[in-house]
Structure formats: C-alpha cells, structure tokens
Design a protein around this motif. Sequence first.
Motif, PDB file in Angstrom:
ATOM      1  N   TYR A  37       0.839  -1.161   0.003  1.00 34.57           N
ATOM      2  CA  TYR A  37      -0.008  -0.139  -0.098  1.00 34.57           C
ATOM      3  C   TYR A  37       0.867   1.271   0.004  1.00 34.57           C
ATOM      4  O   TYR A  37       0.213   2.356  -0.154  1.00 34.57           O
ATOM      5  CB  TYR A  37      -1.066  -0.080   1.149  1.00 34.57           C
ATOM      6  CG  TYR A  37      -1.870  -0.995   1.324  1.00 34.57           C
ATOM      7  CD1 TYR A  37      -2.844  -1.510   0.170  1.00 34.57           C
ATOM      8  CD2 TYR A  37      -1.970  -1.889   2.304  1.00 34.57           C
ATOM      9  CE1 TYR A  37      -3.420  -2.583   0.195  1.00 34.57           C
ATOM     10  CE2 TYR A  37      -2.991  -2.975   2.263  1.00 34.57           C
ATOM     11  CZ  TYR A  37      -3.632  -3.347   1.459  1.00 34.57           C
ATOM     12  OH  TYR A  37      -4.528  -4.313   1.367  1.00 34.57           O
ATOM     13  N   LEU A  50       1.046   6.848 -10.635  1.00 34.50           N
ATOM     14  CA  LEU A  50       0.242   6.670  -9.283  1.00 34.50           C
ATOM     15  C   LEU A  50      -0.387   8.163  -9.020  1.00 34.50           C
ATOM     16  O   LEU A  50      -1.595   7.889  -8.426  1.00 34.50           O
ATOM     17  CB  LEU A  50       0.927   5.885  -8.480  1.00 34.50           C
ATOM     18  CG  LEU A  50       0.439   5.722  -7.203  1.00 34.50           C
ATOM     19  CD1 LEU A  50      -0.803   4.406  -7.303  1.00 34.50           C
ATOM     20  CD2 LEU A  50       1.514   5.138  -6.067  1.00 34.50           C
ATOM     21  N   THR A  54      -4.810   8.047  -8.952  1.00 39.33           N
ATOM     22  CA  THR A  54      -5.252   8.229  -7.615  1.00 39.33           C
ATOM     23  C   THR A  54      -6.310   9.387  -7.586  1.00 39.33           C
ATOM     24  O   THR A  54      -7.300   9.272  -6.845  1.00 39.33           O
ATOM     25  CB  THR A  54      -4.341   8.196  -6.466  1.00 39.33           C
ATOM     26  OG1 THR A  54      -3.696   9.426  -6.392  1.00 39.33           O
ATOM     27  CG2 THR A  54      -3.450   6.852  -6.296  1.00 39.33           C
ATOM     28  N   PRO A  59      -7.040   4.746  -3.845  1.00 37.98           N
ATOM     29  CA  PRO A  59      -7.040   3.144  -3.175  1.00 37.98           C
ATOM     30  C   PRO A  59      -7.810   3.034  -1.973  1.00 37.98           C
ATOM     31  O   PRO A  59      -8.091   3.843  -1.227  1.00 37.98           O
ATOM     32  CB  PRO A  59      -5.615   3.360  -2.824  1.00 37.98           C
ATOM     33  CG  PRO A  59      -5.021   4.703  -2.647  1.00 37.98           C
ATOM     34  CD  PRO A  59      -5.827   5.594  -3.408  1.00 37.98           C
ATOM     35  N   ASP A  79      -8.300  -1.105  -5.742  1.00 44.27           N
ATOM     36  CA  ASP A  79      -7.419  -1.838  -4.843  1.00 44.27           C
ATOM     37  C   ASP A  79      -5.980  -1.804  -5.493  1.00 44.27           C
ATOM     38  O   ASP A  79      -5.812  -2.450  -6.354  1.00 44.27           O
ATOM     39  CB  ASP A  79      -7.821  -3.444  -4.430  1.00 44.27           C
ATOM     40  CG  ASP A  79      -6.886  -3.922  -3.719  1.00 44.27           C
ATOM     41  OD1 ASP A  79      -6.415  -3.233  -2.685  1.00 44.27           O
ATOM     42  OD2 ASP A  79      -7.036  -5.251  -3.443  1.00 44.27           O
ATOM     43  N   HIS A  80      -5.096  -1.017  -4.848  1.00 45.57           N
ATOM     44  CA  HIS A  80      -3.997  -0.770  -5.708  1.00 45.57           C
ATOM     45  C   HIS A  80      -2.876  -1.641  -4.823  1.00 45.57           C
ATOM     46  O   HIS A  80      -2.846  -1.914  -3.683  1.00 45.57           O
ATOM     47  CB  HIS A  80      -3.396   0.570  -5.153  1.00 45.57           C
ATOM     48  CG  HIS A  80      -4.388   1.669  -5.956  1.00 45.57           C
ATOM     49  ND1 HIS A  80      -3.752   2.883  -6.193  1.00 45.57           N
ATOM     50  CD2 HIS A  80      -5.523   1.744  -6.179  1.00 45.57           C
ATOM     51  CE1 HIS A  80      -4.791   3.762  -6.631  1.00 45.57           C
ATOM     52  NE2 HIS A  80      -5.786   2.992  -6.597  1.00 45.57           N
ATOM     53  N   ASN A  81      -2.080  -2.517  -5.512  1.00 41.34           N
ATOM     54  CA  ASN A  81      -0.822  -3.204  -5.098  1.00 41.34           C
ATOM     55  C   ASN A  81       0.454  -2.631  -5.647  1.00 41.34           C
ATOM     56  O   ASN A  81       0.766  -2.641  -6.901  1.00 41.34           O
ATOM     57  CB  ASN A  81      -1.080  -4.751  -5.403  1.00 41.34           C
ATOM     58  CG  ASN A  81      -2.071  -5.177  -4.760  1.00 41.34           C
ATOM     59  OD1 ASN A  81      -2.076  -5.226  -3.316  1.00 41.34           O
ATOM     60  ND2 ASN A  81      -3.122  -5.343  -5.128  1.00 41.34           N
ATOM     61  N   VAL A  82       1.184  -1.711  -4.571  1.00 41.97           N
ATOM     62  CA  VAL A  82       2.309  -1.091  -5.206  1.00 41.97           C
ATOM     63  C   VAL A  82       3.748  -1.724  -4.982  1.00 41.97           C
ATOM     64  O   VAL A  82       3.918  -1.867  -3.950  1.00 41.97           O
ATOM     65  CB  VAL A  82       2.442   0.283  -4.918  1.00 41.97           C
ATOM     66  CG1 VAL A  82       3.492   1.044  -5.381  1.00 41.97           C
ATOM     67  CG2 VAL A  82       1.308   1.112  -5.128  1.00 41.97           C
ATOM     68  N   ILE A  87       2.696  -1.797 -10.585  1.00 41.56           N
ATOM     69  CA  ILE A  87       1.291  -1.219 -10.132  1.00 41.56           C
ATOM     70  C   ILE A  87       0.265  -2.031 -10.535  1.00 41.56           C
ATOM     71  O   ILE A  87       0.009  -1.850 -11.683  1.00 41.56           O
ATOM     72  CB  ILE A  87       1.133   0.281 -10.043  1.00 41.56           C
ATOM     73  CG1 ILE A  87       2.308   1.063  -9.568  1.00 41.56           C
ATOM     74  CG2 ILE A  87      -0.084   0.531  -9.220  1.00 41.56           C
ATOM     75  CD1 ILE A  87       2.078   2.587  -9.981  1.00 41.56           C
ATOM     76  N   ILE A  89      -3.730  -3.000 -10.095  1.00 38.11           N
ATOM     77  CA  ILE A  89      -5.020  -2.574  -9.417  1.00 38.11           C
ATOM     78  C   ILE A  89      -6.042  -3.490  -9.934  1.00 38.11           C
ATOM     79  O   ILE A  89      -6.343  -4.010 -11.233  1.00 38.11           O
ATOM     80  CB  ILE A  89      -5.372  -0.999 -10.040  1.00 38.11           C
ATOM     81  CG1 ILE A  89      -3.817  -0.108 -10.315  1.00 38.11           C
ATOM     82  CG2 ILE A  89      -6.186  -0.355  -9.653  1.00 38.11           C
ATOM     83  CD1 ILE A  89      -3.181  -0.165 -11.704  1.00 38.11           C
ATOM     84  N   CYS A 103      -6.211   4.103 -17.218  1.00 35.50           N
ATOM     85  CA  CYS A 103      -4.836   3.590 -17.019  1.00 35.50           C
ATOM     86  C   CYS A 103      -4.143   3.455 -18.457  1.00 35.50           C
ATOM     87  O   CYS A 103      -2.812   4.090 -18.354  1.00 35.50           O
ATOM     88  CB  CYS A 103      -4.877   2.176 -16.799  1.00 35.50           C
ATOM     89  SG  CYS A 103      -5.385   1.676 -14.747  1.00 35.50           S
TER      90      CYS A 103
END
Length: 142
Positions: A37, A50, A54, A59, A79-82, A87, A89, A103
């Motif tokens: 996160y 990012l 956002t 997120p 739901d972001h996973n960095v 990245i 999503i 995106c």
Amino acid sequence: MSYDLAVFEPRDELRYRKAFDEWYDRTTDWEKNFNYYNPENVTGPLRLWLTEFTKAFPPLNGPMAPPIEQLTAGIRTADHNVARDLIYIAFSWSDAELAYRTCFDLAKRFRVAFLDASGDEGAVWFPTENGSLEIVHVYSDE
C-alpha cells in the motif's frame, strides 16, 4: 472477481513474453513482509502515474486512501498493489471501461508499460518513440 490492470517499468527484457512471464510470476508472488500500500515503493514515471491515477481511482487502503466518510459515500475506488516496479490495480467490473481508458491514457502520458491483465489476450503494451503505446506480446504468443 475483479477487473485487473497493471502498469510497470518498461524494461527492454520485458518486451519478450518468456522474460515477462518469469518477472510477472516473481513480482506477483506478493512477498509477506512487504507493504504493497506504500506509494514510496515506486519512483520516477510510475510514481507520477500513481499520483495522477489516484485522482480518478483512490486506493481502498494505505496512506493515499480517502477518509472512510468518502468511501461510504460511494466514490469510485480501486485496490492498489504497489510493488517495486509494478502497480497492480483491481477494479469493480462496473468501472472496467473507465478504468481501462484511464490506465491506458496515463500509461501513454507517463511512458510506462501497460498490462491488460483481465483481457482475453493479456496484452502487454510498451511506450513508443512517438508517445503512443504498442502491443509487444499477448498470451496467445507462444
């Protein structure tokens, strides 16, 4: 089930499907002791991507998440996973069209690579010299 997209650093070796698949499998193994996160995980163009992204899809979790009042008010989120160079999503399917367009357009703007993870072909797009994106491989490439 979610609608998933990703952006990542456009390293030359990832233009090749085998190298991409190996990197992607390693990267999405999601280490246990890593904070996905944290927006500080990425730098350069991915960080710029990012920050801009956002604004359209904040997120659900982490330091960039909006206050709970906004979340319960029904704002559009993802739901972001960095990771370090990716990245990933996950979106609601009802947001799929806008998510894809957002995106993709931001990937062109910030010259990062784009993965249509939920698409039938799993297309991987890389930035070109003229500022567009081109498909470099799809899942059907064997």
